[in-house]
Scaffold this motif. Sequence first.
Motif, mmCIF file in Angstrom:
data_model
loop_
_atom_site.group_PDB
_atom_site.id
_atom_site.type_symbol
_atom_site.label_atom_id
_atom_site.label_comp_id
_atom_site.label_asym_id
_atom_site.label_seq_id
_atom_site.Cartn_x
_atom_site.Cartn_y
_atom_site.Cartn_z
ATOM 1 N N ALA A 225 0.841 -1.419 -0.290
ATOM 2 C CA ALA A 225 -0.365 0.008 -0.132
ATOM 3 C C ALA A 225 0.914 1.159 0.071
ATOM 4 O O ALA A 225 1.882 1.141 0.514
ATOM 5 C CB ALA A 225 -1.043 0.509 1.052
ATOM 6 N N GLU A 226 0.402 2.072 -1.243
ATOM 7 C CA GLU A 226 0.972 4.200 -0.665
ATOM 8 C C GLU A 226 2.668 2.754 -1.076
ATOM 9 O O GLU A 226 3.499 3.945 0.019
ATOM 10 C CB GLU A 226 1.049 4.343 0.221
ATOM 11 C CG GLU A 226 -0.577 4.683 0.327
ATOM 12 C CD GLU A 226 -0.909 5.792 1.659
ATOM 13 O OE1 GLU A 226 -0.699 5.573 2.746
ATOM 14 O OE2 GLU A 226 -2.137 5.802 1.636
ATOM 15 N N GLY A 227 3.224 2.278 -2.636
ATOM 16 C CA GLY A 227 4.544 2.079 -2.305
ATOM 17 C C GLY A 227 5.281 1.199 -1.192
ATOM 18 O O GLY A 227 6.949 1.611 -1.230
ATOM 19 N N SER A 228 4.741 1.080 -0.389
ATOM 20 C CA SER A 228 5.575 -0.098 0.652
ATOM 21 C C SER A 228 5.154 -1.355 1.620
ATOM 22 O O SER A 228 3.340 -1.619 1.446
ATOM 23 C CB SER A 228 5.758 0.482 2.101
ATOM 24 O OG SER A 228 4.820 1.045 3.039
ATOM 25 N N VAL A 229 5.484 -2.594 1.132
ATOM 26 C CA VAL A 229 5.011 -3.081 1.954
ATOM 27 C C VAL A 229 4.080 -3.618 3.129
ATOM 28 O O VAL A 229 5.626 -2.494 4.493
ATOM 29 C CB VAL A 229 6.199 -4.907 2.070
ATOM 30 C CG1 VAL A 229 5.852 -6.364 2.776
ATOM 31 C CG2 VAL A 229 5.881 -5.289 1.049
ATOM 32 N N ARG A 230 3.597 -3.491 3.644
ATOM 33 C CA ARG A 230 2.306 -3.464 4.618
ATOM 34 C C ARG A 230 2.436 -4.559 5.736
ATOM 35 O O ARG A 230 3.304 -4.450 6.939
ATOM 36 C CB ARG A 230 1.441 -2.772 4.811
ATOM 37 C CG ARG A 230 0.814 -1.692 4.439
ATOM 38 C CD ARG A 230 1.632 -0.623 4.892
ATOM 39 N NE ARG A 230 2.009 0.399 3.990
ATOM 40 C CZ ARG A 230 0.752 1.595 4.517
ATOM 41 N NH1 ARG A 230 -0.621 1.927 5.029
ATOM 42 N NH2 ARG A 230 1.868 2.866 3.458
ATOM 43 N N ARG A 231 2.751 -5.691 5.205
ATOM 44 C CA ARG A 231 2.872 -6.797 5.718
ATOM 45 C C ARG A 231 3.303 -8.253 5.069
ATOM 46 O O ARG A 231 2.234 -7.723 3.849
ATOM 47 C CB ARG A 231 1.291 -7.519 6.728
ATOM 48 C CG ARG A 231 0.782 -6.465 7.785
ATOM 49 C CD ARG A 231 -0.382 -7.091 8.857
ATOM 50 N NE ARG A 231 -1.306 -7.378 8.541
ATOM 51 C CZ ARG A 231 -2.596 -7.981 8.563
ATOM 52 N NH1 ARG A 231 -2.783 -9.225 8.550
ATOM 53 N NH2 ARG A 231 -3.570 -7.552 7.885
#
Length: 295
Positions: A225-231
């Motif tokens: 999400a929004e350019g990064s790995v959240r989980r």
Amino acid sequence: MTSPIIEVRDLGYAYPAMEPHEEAPWVLDGVDLEVERGEFLSVMGPTGAGKTTLCLALVGIVPQSTGGFIRGEVRVSGLDTKTEPVSSLAGRVGLVFQDPETQLFNMNVEAEIAFGLESKGVAPEEIAERIEWAARSVGVESLLGRSPFELSGGQKQRVAIAAMLAMTPEVLVLDEPTTSLDPRGRQEVFATVRDLRRQRGMTIMMVEQDAECIAEFSDRVALLAEGSVRRVGPPPEIFSRPGELVEMGVRVPQVTEVAMALNRRHGSAHRFVRLEEAVRSLARELEASQAAAGP
Ligand SMILES: Nc1ncnc2c1ncn2[C@@H]1O[C@H](COP(=O)(O)OP(=O)(O)O)[C@@H](O)[C@H]1O
Ligand SMILES: [Mg+2]
């Protein structure tokens, strides 16, 4: 310990700005991700999250063809995709796009599969062998003489996969490969990817929104999400916190929604993500309650 076949560290990327004085946004901003050899990783996330850009970075198109700014590191099979020529990366990692129409442009299926090999200067006898092998791997051996344009969506996408396989990559990256297909085409493509993994031990990274398919096939799911790995984690772990996913606009498997509804109503602790797990789990509970009720 062997190192992961895909290693992404603090990857940031901005496409070139539209105007010289403008500052382009980071569309990837601190992506960290590792994929082990033979692993099947699915990537989910809302539109605009950067999923396609990440796929392009794995095959070197980002930044080598797109320009822009990049920071951090992307390695596939130990090769730095910022600097390793895209043509040489193609022998290690193949990318299948969402729309099969944009990938097929040759007279017939055979020429389509041969295309990458010919431009690499592979010997004709070897090309013939690889065409046969790749076509068989995805079940299009009977279509070799046909024009790609007269095939169904599922067949086209399988031809696109065969064209990648012919290059004998170690990693197959698929960017929403079933989004433009009908249910039958989706089934064909999912089954093909599953078999490649099972029978050839290929490493697969697939961007996909079909939660049922992801729960069925993947070892791990990464949420972008929004350019990064959240989980990132196994499907039961990722899908068991659906609130966050729904907020991100990511769907969870229907059986997981059933599990959550039962848990809320009955205080149970179901965590199934696949249909057969749900059936087993619910049948056990039903039998237990019938036994408790007595004859
Ligand atoms: N060629 C491009 N030039 C400029 N911006 C782009 C380009 N391609 C994608 N973007 C932007 O990058 C962001 C991420 O896009 P993308 O990687 O396609 O996300 P996703 O595949 O998750 O929908 C979006 O904001 C999109 O508008
Ligand atoms: Mg995309």
